[in-house]
Scaffold this active site. Structure first.
Site, mmCIF file in Angstrom:
data_model
loop_
_atom_site.group_PDB
_atom_site.id
_atom_site.type_symbol
_atom_site.label_atom_id
_atom_site.label_comp_id
_atom_site.label_asym_id
_atom_site.label_seq_id
_atom_site.Cartn_x
_atom_site.Cartn_y
_atom_site.Cartn_z
ATOM 1 N N GLU A 101 0.828 -1.223 0.000
ATOM 2 C CA GLU A 101 0.000 0.000 0.000
ATOM 3 C C GLU A 101 0.854 1.262 0.000
ATOM 4 O O GLU A 101 0.638 2.173 0.829
ATOM 5 C CB GLU A 101 -0.957 -0.019 1.201
ATOM 6 C CG GLU A 101 -1.998 -1.104 1.099
ATOM 7 C CD GLU A 101 -3.123 -1.018 2.139
ATOM 8 O OE1 GLU A 101 -3.021 -0.238 3.102
ATOM 9 O OE2 GLU A 101 -4.112 -1.762 1.977
ATOM 10 N N GLU A 158 -5.426 -8.454 -0.352
ATOM 11 C CA GLU A 158 -6.177 -8.158 0.880
ATOM 12 C C GLU A 158 -7.629 -7.935 0.485
ATOM 13 O O GLU A 158 -7.933 -7.005 -0.267
ATOM 14 C CB GLU A 158 -5.648 -6.915 1.598
ATOM 15 C CG GLU A 158 -4.302 -7.126 2.253
ATOM 16 C CD GLU A 158 -3.837 -5.925 3.079
ATOM 17 O OE1 GLU A 158 -4.691 -5.223 3.655
ATOM 18 O OE2 GLU A 158 -2.625 -5.689 3.114
HETATM 19 O O1 AHR Z 1 -5.103 -5.990 6.935
HETATM 20 C C1 AHR Z 1 -4.937 -4.883 7.785
HETATM 21 C C2 AHR Z 1 -4.239 -3.728 7.092
HETATM 22 O O2 AHR Z 1 -5.051 -3.250 6.057
HETATM 23 C C3 AHR Z 1 -2.937 -4.040 6.400
HETATM 24 O O3 AHR Z 1 -1.852 -3.985 7.247
HETATM 25 C C4 AHR Z 1 -2.843 -2.956 5.384
HETATM 26 O O4 AHR Z 1 -2.117 -3.339 4.248
HETATM 27 C C5 AHR Z 1 -4.283 -2.607 5.068
HETATM 28 O O5 AHR Z 1 -4.512 -1.253 5.114
#
Ligand code: AHR
Length: 508
Positions: free
Chosen positions: A175, A294
């Site tokens: 990210e 994610e």
């Molecule tokens: O999954 C939790 C968090 O969400 C992770 O660390 C990050 O990559 C995202 O913002």
């Protein structure tokens, strides 16, 4: 909702593409209790000789997880991996600024990779491109995958692991478009760094697959431009671009929440379009695929105070331990429908996360481990979705939502393999619906089914409530009651439900 009977057209010859097993991945970050008292808890009655909880490992197997991403997440952007290897008694704790938590460095690269290996899970590693860069990234690849005779591979051997781990999947940071990210960069800075780090990493091991960071969500102001700029630097080098998306019910807007799969669908189409635009400009035949590394339901906007508002804590604090309902589980099932329908462009996806942190598996330190309601649709899809995804055509009435505009009331995905057909169906409407499965030119025989229905009660923490939700909202589907006619099978779907059906689909 406008009325008319939903119709789903299926044919064994119409295919999207092979379903990569890596679509059923998950994620373990050094965050909250994902690692400590999650996968690892020496002294727990089920702990193995390495201190890993057997009960959690068994549930992970039952969940059907293929890949696990590690060690972050935001955490990776300030992680010094060298501090997490070697004799545990020599390792120093450090203050992880991503989650404002003291990281004891008891679990590091070797412990995680050996756990994954014992559990038959493919690891997906991320390198720190926040506070660190090319040298540390290439050194970590050498530590993991190098043969004896060079500095970092020899350090691994000295630390007790002779064989290279052969880690295939590598994320180039995490990210990096997000201002919250430690060492956040603009797209040009990140694109150049990702290219240089990825280049060095592939010089160490040309067999690895690289994931460039895409946008942290479709809502980011730089969305689209970010993907195109990053890929303009990395197109020839990387295999995948990442996508992250979390969905939640906001202000009681159930219809929009149930339509989250359509938002995910559009997000994938837009990232594919952005990547293909870069490829077209380069007159390249290469296709960049997506690592949706994610995704989940996360009450991020409504319940999470923000990382900067967390106090500095130690000893595996309880952070983002979202408790899920039957409604959340229906949405998770529907998000899987979307992922399956994009099997041609999404070979890797990780349910974020695996244990305790926005997770399908929960634990109590010194106590039991249990399945959240979201566990069931994930485990069932991972078990049943095999072979190739079929190009399923759905015509359904629409539901008009405030967040996503018009979304189909019914969604569907199907897979076909030598084992038979698996169908995954969501009814997003508050009414039961009868769906016509049209399979002209093919015979369909459905043998088994499972269904998850949404609830209207707030989710409550703890194994008792999770078991109560499962008992009331998760169970088998009565396939004996299905009505079959000439080329058409009628399937009844419960209100706000997710259904999986299996059987055979053969050319007539
Ligand atoms: O999954 C939790 C968090 O969400 C992770 O660390 C990050 O990559 C995202 O913002």
């Amino acid at each position: 909702m406008t009325q008319s009977r939903p119709r789903i057209v299926l044919h064994p010859d119409f295919r999207v593409g092979p379903v990569d097993r890596r679509l059923f991945g998950s994620f373990v970050e050094h965050l909250g209790r994902a690692v400590y008292t999650g996968i690892h808890e020496p002294g727990h009655e089920t702990a193995d000789e390495h201190g890993f909880r057997r009960d959690v490992a068994d549930l992970t197997r039952e969940l059907g997880v293929s890949v696990v991403r590690y060690p972050g997440g935001n955490f990776v952007s300030n992680y010094i991996w060298e501090d997490g290897v070697g004799p545990v008694e020599d390792r120093k704790p450090f203050l992880d600024l991503a989650w404002r938590t003291v990281e004891p460095n008891v679990i590091g690269t070797d412990e995680f990779l050996q756990w994954a290996e014992r559990e038959g899970i493919e690891p997906m590693m991320a390198v720190n491109l926040g506070t660190r860069g090319v040298e540390a990234a290439a050194a970590l690849v050498e530590y993991c995958n190098g043969e004896a005779g060079t500095r970092w591979a020899d350090l691994r051997i000295a630390n007790g692991r002779a064989e290279p781990y052969k880690v295939k999947l590598w994320c180039l940071g995490n990210e990096m478009d997000g201002p919250w990210q430690i060492g956040h960069k603009d797209a040009h800075e990140y694109g150049k760094l990702a290219r240089n780090a990825g280049h060095a990493m592939k010089l160490v091991d040309p067999s690895i697959e690289l994931v460039a960071c895409g946008s942290s969500s479709m809502g980011m102001p730089t969305f689209g431009e970010w993907e195109q700029t990053v890929l303009s630097y990395t197109y020839d080098l990387v295999d995948h671009i990442s996508m992250h998306a979390y969905y939640e019910e906001l202000d009681g807007d159930r219809a929009s929440f149930l339509g989250s799969g359509t938002a995910m669908d559009r997000f994938i189409d837009r990232v594919v379009a952005s990547a293909d635009a870069v490829g077209a400009k380069r007159r390249s035949d290469k296709k960049i695929t997506i690592s949706f590394d994610e995704w989940n339901v996360w009450y991020l906007q409504s319940r999470f105070p923000g990382e900067q508002n967390l106090p500095i804590q130690k000893d595996a604090p309880r952070i983002i331990e979202d408790v899920y309902s039957g409604l959340d589980a229906v949405v998770v099932g529907d998000l899987l429908v979307t992922l399956l329908n994009h099997a041609d462009r999404v070979p890797v996806a990780c349910l974020a996360q695996l244990v305790n942190v926005i997770a399908p598996i929960m634990t109590e330190p010194g106590g039991e481990a249990w399945r959240q309601p979201t566990f069931h649709p994930f485990a069932t899809t991972a078990r049943l979705a095999r072979g190739e995804a079929l190009d399923v055509r759905v015509s359904a009435p629409v539901i008009t939502t405030s967040a996503h505009g018009d979304v189909p009331a019914v969604t569907a995905a199907a897979t076909l393999s030598d084992d038979g057909v698996a169908l995954f169906l969501t009814n997003r409407s508050a009414e039961p619906v009868e769906v016509e499965l049209a399979h002209a030119g093919a015979a369909l025989a459905l043998a088994e089914g499972w269904v998850m229905t949404a609830d209207h009660e707030p989710a409550v923490a703890g194994p008792e409530h999770a078991a109560k939700v499962a008992a009331a909202h998760w169970g088998t589907y009565d396939v004996a009651g299905l009505v079959s006619g000439e080329g058409v099978t009628t399937v009844r779907l419960a209100p706000e439900s997710w259904t999986a059906l299996t059987g055979t689909l053969t050319r007539a």
